[in-house]
Design a protein around this motif. Structure first.
Motif, PDB file in Angstrom:
ATOM      1  N   GLY A 157       6.525   0.898   0.366  1.00 46.48           N
ATOM      2  CA  GLY A 157       7.673   1.446  -0.360  1.00 46.48           C
ATOM      3  C   GLY A 157       7.343   2.690  -1.165  1.00 46.48           C
ATOM      4  O   GLY A 157       7.999   2.990  -2.169  1.00 46.48           O
ATOM      5  N   PHE A 158       6.340   3.448  -0.722  1.00 48.20           N
ATOM      6  CA  PHE A 158       5.958   4.670  -1.448  1.00 48.20           C
ATOM      7  C   PHE A 158       6.982   5.781  -1.177  1.00 48.20           C
ATOM      8  O   PHE A 158       7.413   5.965  -0.032  1.00 48.20           O
ATOM      9  CB  PHE A 158       4.552   5.114  -1.004  1.00 48.20           C
ATOM     10  N   PRO A 159       7.380   6.547  -2.215  1.00 49.03           N
ATOM     11  CA  PRO A 159       8.383   7.606  -2.000  1.00 49.03           C
ATOM     12  C   PRO A 159       7.940   8.630  -0.950  1.00 49.03           C
ATOM     13  O   PRO A 159       6.891   9.265  -1.096  1.00 49.03           O
ATOM     14  CB  PRO A 159       8.522   8.254  -3.380  1.00 49.03           C
ATOM     15  N   ILE A 162       7.385  12.410  -2.047  1.00 46.68           N
ATOM     16  CA  ILE A 162       6.147  12.689  -2.807  1.00 46.68           C
ATOM     17  C   ILE A 162       4.971  12.828  -1.840  1.00 46.68           C
ATOM     18  O   ILE A 162       4.125  13.714  -1.973  1.00 46.68           O
ATOM     19  CB  ILE A 162       5.907  11.590  -3.873  1.00 46.68           C
ATOM     20  N   LYS A 163       4.940  11.949  -0.833  1.00 47.65           N
ATOM     21  CA  LYS A 163       3.877  12.023   0.190  1.00 47.65           C
ATOM     22  C   LYS A 163       3.946  13.382   0.902  1.00 47.65           C
ATOM     23  O   LYS A 163       2.941  14.058   1.078  1.00 47.65           O
ATOM     24  CB  LYS A 163       4.094  10.880   1.187  1.00 47.65           C
ATOM     25  N   TRP A 164       5.135  13.779   1.285  1.00 49.07           N
ATOM     26  CA  TRP A 164       5.303  15.058   2.000  1.00 49.07           C
ATOM     27  C   TRP A 164       4.894  16.234   1.112  1.00 49.07           C
ATOM     28  O   TRP A 164       4.288  17.184   1.579  1.00 49.07           O
ATOM     29  CB  TRP A 164       6.760  15.235   2.442  1.00 49.07           C
ATOM     30  N   CYS A 179       2.942   8.967  13.065  1.00 47.47           N
ATOM     31  CA  CYS A 179       3.978   7.943  12.931  1.00 47.47           C
ATOM     32  C   CYS A 179       3.362   6.578  13.212  1.00 47.47           C
ATOM     33  O   CYS A 179       2.782   6.347  14.275  1.00 47.47           O
ATOM     34  CB  CYS A 179       5.108   8.233  13.916  1.00 47.47           C
ATOM     35  N   ASN A 180       3.506   5.699  12.249  1.00 49.99           N
ATOM     36  CA  ASN A 180       2.956   4.356  12.366  1.00 49.99           C
ATOM     37  C   ASN A 180       3.962   3.450  13.094  1.00 49.99           C
ATOM     38  O   ASN A 180       4.965   3.024  12.525  1.00 49.99           O
ATOM     39  CB  ASN A 180       2.663   3.819  10.956  1.00 49.99           C
ATOM     40  N   ALA A 181       3.689   3.229  14.373  1.00 49.23           N
ATOM     41  CA  ALA A 181       4.563   2.355  15.177  1.00 49.23           C
ATOM     42  C   ALA A 181       3.769   1.141  15.637  1.00 49.23           C
ATOM     43  O   ALA A 181       3.941   0.651  16.741  1.00 49.23           O
ATOM     44  CB  ALA A 181       5.120   3.135  16.371  1.00 49.23           C
ATOM     45  N   ASP A 182       2.880   0.670  14.745  1.00 52.57           N
ATOM     46  CA  ASP A 182       2.054  -0.483  15.113  1.00 52.57           C
ATOM     47  C   ASP A 182       2.853  -1.790  14.980  1.00 52.57           C
ATOM     48  O   ASP A 182       2.549  -2.776  15.648  1.00 52.57           O
ATOM     49  CB  ASP A 182       0.791  -0.531  14.247  1.00 52.57           C
ATOM     50  N   GLU A 183       3.837  -1.770  14.115  1.00 50.13           N
ATOM     51  CA  GLU A 183       4.776  -2.885  13.899  1.00 50.13           C
ATOM     52  C   GLU A 183       4.175  -4.272  14.156  1.00 50.13           C
ATOM     53  O   GLU A 183       4.608  -5.013  15.049  1.00 50.13           O
ATOM     54  CB  GLU A 183       6.046  -2.699  14.736  1.00 50.13           C
ATOM     55  N   GLY A 184       3.172  -4.599  13.328  1.00 52.24           N
ATOM     56  CA  GLY A 184       2.473  -5.873  13.526  1.00 52.24           C
ATOM     57  C   GLY A 184       3.082  -7.052  12.801  1.00 52.24           C
ATOM     58  O   GLY A 184       2.689  -8.201  13.045  1.00 52.24           O
ATOM     59  N   ASP A 185       4.023  -6.818  11.885  1.00 56.35           N
ATOM     60  CA  ASP A 185       4.550  -7.932  11.087  1.00 56.35           C
ATOM     61  C   ASP A 185       5.337  -8.927  11.934  1.00 56.35           C
ATOM     62  O   ASP A 185       6.133  -8.528  12.801  1.00 56.35           O
ATOM     63  CB  ASP A 185       5.467  -7.410   9.972  1.00 56.35           C
ATOM     64  N   GLY A 271      -2.558  -1.276  11.794  1.00 52.74           N
ATOM     65  CA  GLY A 271      -1.299  -0.819  11.187  1.00 52.74           C
ATOM     66  C   GLY A 271      -1.557  -0.262   9.795  1.00 52.74           C
ATOM     67  O   GLY A 271      -0.755   0.507   9.263  1.00 52.74           O
ATOM     68  N   GLU A 272      -2.671  -0.646   9.185  1.00 53.79           N
ATOM     69  CA  GLU A 272      -3.044  -0.081   7.872  1.00 53.79           C
ATOM     70  C   GLU A 272      -3.387   1.385   8.128  1.00 53.79           C
ATOM     71  O   GLU A 272      -4.133   1.711   9.056  1.00 53.79           O
ATOM     72  CB  GLU A 272      -4.232  -0.865   7.295  1.00 53.79           C
ATOM     73  N   GLU A 273      -2.854   2.248   7.285  1.00 51.94           N
ATOM     74  CA  GLU A 273      -2.858   3.671   7.631  1.00 51.94           C
ATOM     75  C   GLU A 273      -4.228   4.291   7.900  1.00 51.94           C
ATOM     76  O   GLU A 273      -4.380   5.102   8.805  1.00 51.94           O
ATOM     77  CB  GLU A 273      -2.100   4.482   6.574  1.00 51.94           C
ATOM     78  N   CYS A 487      -7.951  -3.604   0.916  1.00 52.35           N
ATOM     79  CA  CYS A 487      -6.591  -3.260   1.366  1.00 52.35           C
ATOM     80  C   CYS A 487      -5.679  -4.481   1.268  1.00 52.35           C
ATOM     81  O   CYS A 487      -6.107  -5.574   0.895  1.00 52.35           O
ATOM     82  CB  CYS A 487      -6.609  -2.690   2.794  1.00 52.35           C
ATOM     83  N   ALA A 488      -4.433  -4.273   1.643  1.00 49.08           N
ATOM     84  CA  ALA A 488      -3.429  -5.317   1.449  1.00 49.08           C
ATOM     85  C   ALA A 488      -3.581  -6.509   2.402  1.00 49.08           C
ATOM     86  O   ALA A 488      -2.938  -7.525   2.189  1.00 49.08           O
ATOM     87  CB  ALA A 488      -2.036  -4.720   1.579  1.00 49.08           C
ATOM     88  N   LEU A 489      -4.430  -6.416   3.429  1.00 48.46           N
ATOM     89  CA  LEU A 489      -4.578  -7.599   4.286  1.00 48.46           C
ATOM     90  C   LEU A 489      -5.216  -8.733   3.478  1.00 48.46           C
ATOM     91  O   LEU A 489      -4.656  -9.826   3.375  1.00 48.46           O
ATOM     92  CB  LEU A 489      -5.389  -7.275   5.551  1.00 48.46           C
TER      93      LEU A 489
HETATM   94  C1  LIG Z   1      -2.993  -4.852   7.116  1.00 44.66           C
HETATM   95  C2  LIG Z   1      -1.894  -3.843   7.081  1.00 44.66           C
HETATM   96  C3  LIG Z   1      -1.074  -3.670   8.180  1.00 44.66           C
HETATM   97  C4  LIG Z   1      -0.061  -2.715   8.166  1.00 44.66           C
HETATM   98  N1  LIG Z   1       0.727  -2.587   9.256  1.00 44.66           N
HETATM   99  C5  LIG Z   1       1.688  -1.636   9.271  1.00 44.66           C
HETATM  100  C6  LIG Z   1       2.490  -1.448  10.426  1.00 44.66           C
HETATM  101  O1  LIG Z   1       2.345  -2.154  11.438  1.00 44.66           O
HETATM  102  N2  LIG Z   1       3.437  -0.473  10.388  1.00 44.66           N
HETATM  103  C7  LIG Z   1       3.620   0.337   9.285  1.00 44.66           C
HETATM  104  O2  LIG Z   1       4.466   1.212   9.319  1.00 44.66           O
HETATM  105  N3  LIG Z   1       2.887   0.161   8.181  1.00 44.66           N
HETATM  106  C8  LIG Z   1       1.909  -0.788   8.156  1.00 44.66           C
HETATM  107  N4  LIG Z   1       1.142  -0.924   7.039  1.00 44.66           N
HETATM  108  C9  LIG Z   1       1.374  -0.003   5.908  1.00 44.66           C
HETATM  109  C10 LIG Z   1       0.613   1.311   6.115  1.00 44.66           C
HETATM  110  O3  LIG Z   1      -0.707   1.169   5.618  1.00 44.66           O
HETATM  111  C11 LIG Z   1       1.271   2.480   5.375  1.00 44.66           C
HETATM  112  O4  LIG Z   1       1.600   2.083   4.087  1.00 44.66           O
HETATM  113  C12 LIG Z   1       2.516   2.995   6.067  1.00 44.66           C
HETATM  114  O5  LIG Z   1       2.258   3.350   7.397  1.00 44.66           O
HETATM  115  C13 LIG Z   1       3.001   4.240   5.340  1.00 44.66           C
HETATM  116  O6  LIG Z   1       4.235   4.676   5.868  1.00 44.66           O
HETATM  117  P1  LIG Z   1       5.570   4.589   5.003  1.00 44.66           P
HETATM  118  O7  LIG Z   1       5.269   5.229   3.679  1.00 44.66           O
HETATM  119  O8  LIG Z   1       6.558   5.352   5.781  1.00 44.66           O
HETATM  120  O9  LIG Z   1       5.888   3.148   4.850  1.00 44.66           O
HETATM  121  C14 LIG Z   1       0.131  -1.911   7.013  1.00 44.66           C
HETATM  122  C15 LIG Z   1      -0.680  -2.091   5.895  1.00 44.66           C
HETATM  123  C16 LIG Z   1      -1.673  -3.056   5.923  1.00 44.66           C
HETATM  124  C17 LIG Z   1      -2.525  -3.236   4.715  1.00 44.66           C
END
Ligand SMILES: Cc1cc2nc3c(=O)[nH]c(=O)nc-3n(C[C@H](O)[C@H](O)[C@H](O)COP(=O)(O)O)c2cc1C
Ligand code: SF4
Length: 518
Positions: A157-159, A162-164, A179-185, A271-273, A487-489
């Motif tokens: 939930g980071f703004p 601000i990142k940009w 682009c993070n499209a790992d979508e592991g949740d 998925g962690e950045e 990290c958050a894991l």
């Molecule tokens: C273990 C772990 C897995 C993550 N998996 C994802 C993921 O699958 N997709 C994602 O967008 N962010 C994931 N995140 C969050 C990313 O680290 C990062 O906060 C995010 O890609 C930033 O994009 P945003 O600011 O647009 O949310 C994960 C974080 C952690 C700690």
């Protein structure tokens, strides 16, 4: 005019039989000698109605669903090409209650347009945001995104603005948009749906991000479990390149931006950045210590924006309709809309885009319709495998980053997984520790060792061995993981564990029956 039939090519709809339905419709058309155009659209996200087939009639689109191949002959006999009545008739798609109650900003075109037709995209407002952005300075684009209140939809939930701005202000001979499209949740599918159903919105969002920050190259890192999304994205990039949306001169402007699709190898931690960046660089995905931030030193050591699919796909509507328009939706510091993904043991599973602020109870009971089994809801896990389990007593919590944090939970990527009263929360707590042990990158001790000790200790609890001592030990372990992980894991695994212990204490009581069962 030849009739148009829309049959989703979305992998969720395919899993429910859309391909067989498409084949049955094509052969019925051939048999009856009817000429029609079949469009493989995305899904509108009402998965309980998929495969949902739509026909374009003189009075607008008419939907039918869930359609089985055995329904097809009957549909033709009922005159479905002109919207005729049939037991699968659903009427105007926009009026189906699950869809009518939504506020579709990011997903406005998903399920409506032909995903790979740039013409169809433009006809529905596509490229307006990019065109507007091209008329502004990079700083003014960043200001708009900041003003909109958009926060990262990937989890933290980071703004976004601000990142940009950090990347814009950082000097670099080369900058990247990742682009993070790992979508592991668990229980999440919003990224997949948009990539398969409206890929140009992501391309447009990434291009705007590039222009705003000075980046000329983008990468989409897609999980390997999403072959359909990868295929659609690759084709869409090609189409965009040919049309001059991507390339040396974006829409004829002095800006250059191009992108590639990359496929991960199937690790949750990627998925962690920072682990994602390692993976993109061809290394084993290991979490990097911060600082440096990716915005300063990211991909190949260059300033990099990393954003989730939905964060980037939300930018075009902001640049099209204005920051004030977007900001007007939502509550508190959670502005705009969020695509809530309703899954698990629930009657009406699907994607529901709404302004922040609905209560969890409204989402589960009213939108989701309660459990599919008809039994009482026991718990709802919000925010993926690292999210807390919410009991019914917390159903008045509004969908808002701060409100969830105040209840020791998180929104994450907005996936909610519903459980009925047969769920054993001790087993769910054990699963959280086990998941962490399997997916840990191994870099830090609290996560790598703590999660394995967590599984062992919960097993002792299940066996009724020294319950008080072992419960205290799990709690202590959770504190160590929460505050000592890199990290958050490791840091968030305590959320599902501690929420299970706090809200469902009975499931952790010594149970001779459980010992016998083991
Ligand atoms: C273990 C772990 C897995 C993550 N998996 C994802 C993921 O699958 N997709 C994602 O967008 N962010 C994931 N995140 C969050 C990313 O680290 C990062 O906060 C995010 O890609 C930033 O994009 P945003 O600011 O647009 O949310 C994960 C974080 C952690 C700690
Ligand atoms: S918390 Fe776990 S996944 Fe994160 S860096 Fe430490 S060992 Fe790796």
């Amino acid at each position: 005019m030849i009739p148009r039939i829309y049959i989703p090519g979305d992998s969720g709809a395919l899993a429910l039989g859309a391909e067989k339905v498409a084949k049955a419709i094509a052969s019925e058309l051939a048999e009856r000698g009817i000429e029609a155009k079949i469009v493989r659209n995305g899904s509108r996200g009402a998965y309980f109605l998929e495969p949902m087939v739509e026909v374009a009639t003189a009075n607008g689109r008419v939907a039918y669903g869930p359609v089985k191949p055995s329904d097809v002959k009957g549909l033709f006999d009922s005159g479905f090409l002109t919207g005729g009545h049939h037991r699968r008739w659903l009427g105007t798609p926009d009026k189906i209650p699950f869809l009518a109650k939504q506020t579709r900003l990011t997903f406005a075109r998903c399920g409506v347009t032909d995903p790979l037709s740039l013409e169809s995209y433009k006809k529905h407002g596509g490229l307006n945001g990019l065109t507007n952005a091209l008329a502004l300075t990079p700083a003014a684009i960043v200001a708009q995104v900041t003003e909109s209140g958009l926060r990262g939809r990937g989890g933290a939930g980071f703004p976004t603005g601000i990142k940009w701005k950090t990347v814009l202000d950082t000097v670099g001979d080369r900058k990247y948009i990742v682009c993070n499209a790992d979508e592991g949740d668990s229980g999440t599918f919003a990224d997949r749906m948009i990539m398969e159903g409206d890929p140009f919105v992501l391309i447009e969002g990434m291009t705007i991000a590039g222009i705003a920050t000075g980046a000329t190259k983008g990468f989409v890192y897609v999980r390997s479990e999403y072959p359909h999304a990868v295929a659609v994205m690759n084709k869409a990039v090609e189409v965009a390149r040919k049309a001059g949306v991507l390339g040396a001169s974006v829409l004829g402007s002095p800006y250059a931006f191009d992108m590639e699709i990359r496929v991960g190898a199937g690790a949750y931690v990627c998925g962690e950045e920072t682990a994602l960046l390692d993976s993109l660089e061809g290394k084993r995905g290991m979490v990097r210590a911060k600082p440096p931030l990716p915005a300063h030193k990211g991909l190949f050591g260059k300033p990099t924006v990393i954003n989730n699919v939905i964060s980037l796909a939300s930018v075009p509507v902001i640049m099209d309709k204005g920051a004030a328009y977007y900001k007007d939706f939502g509550m508190g510091r959670s502005r705009g809309t969020i695509p809530i993904q309703i899954a698990g043991n629930v009657k009406y599973a699907g994607l529901f885009e709404a302004a922040f602020g609905m209560t969890l109870g409204e989402i589960v009971d009213e939108i989701g319709g309660g459990t599919a089994t008809g039994r009482p809801v026991k718990a709802v896990q919000v925010g993926g495998p690292l999210g807390a389990y919410f009991p019914r007593t917390l159903f008045d919590t509004p969908f808002d980053y701060e409100a969830f944090a105040a209840k020791d939970g998180l929104i994450g990527h907005a996936g909610i997984v519903v459980f009925d009263d047969t769920a054993d929360m001790l087993k769910q707590a054990r699963f959280a520790m086990e998941f962490c042990a399997i997916e840990s990158c191994g870099k830090c001790t609290p996560c790598r060792i703590g999660s394995t000790r967590g599984v062992e200790t919960i097993d002792k609890l299940a066996a009724g061995i020294e319950p008080e001592k072992n419960l205290a030990l799990v709690t202590d372990l959770c504190n160590t993981m929460k505050f000592g992980s890199l990290c958050a894991l490791g840091g968030f695994t305590p959320y599902p564990v501690m929420s299970s212990i706090t809200h469902f204490p009975d499931d952790f009581k010594p149970a001779p029956v459980r010992v016998a069962a083991e």
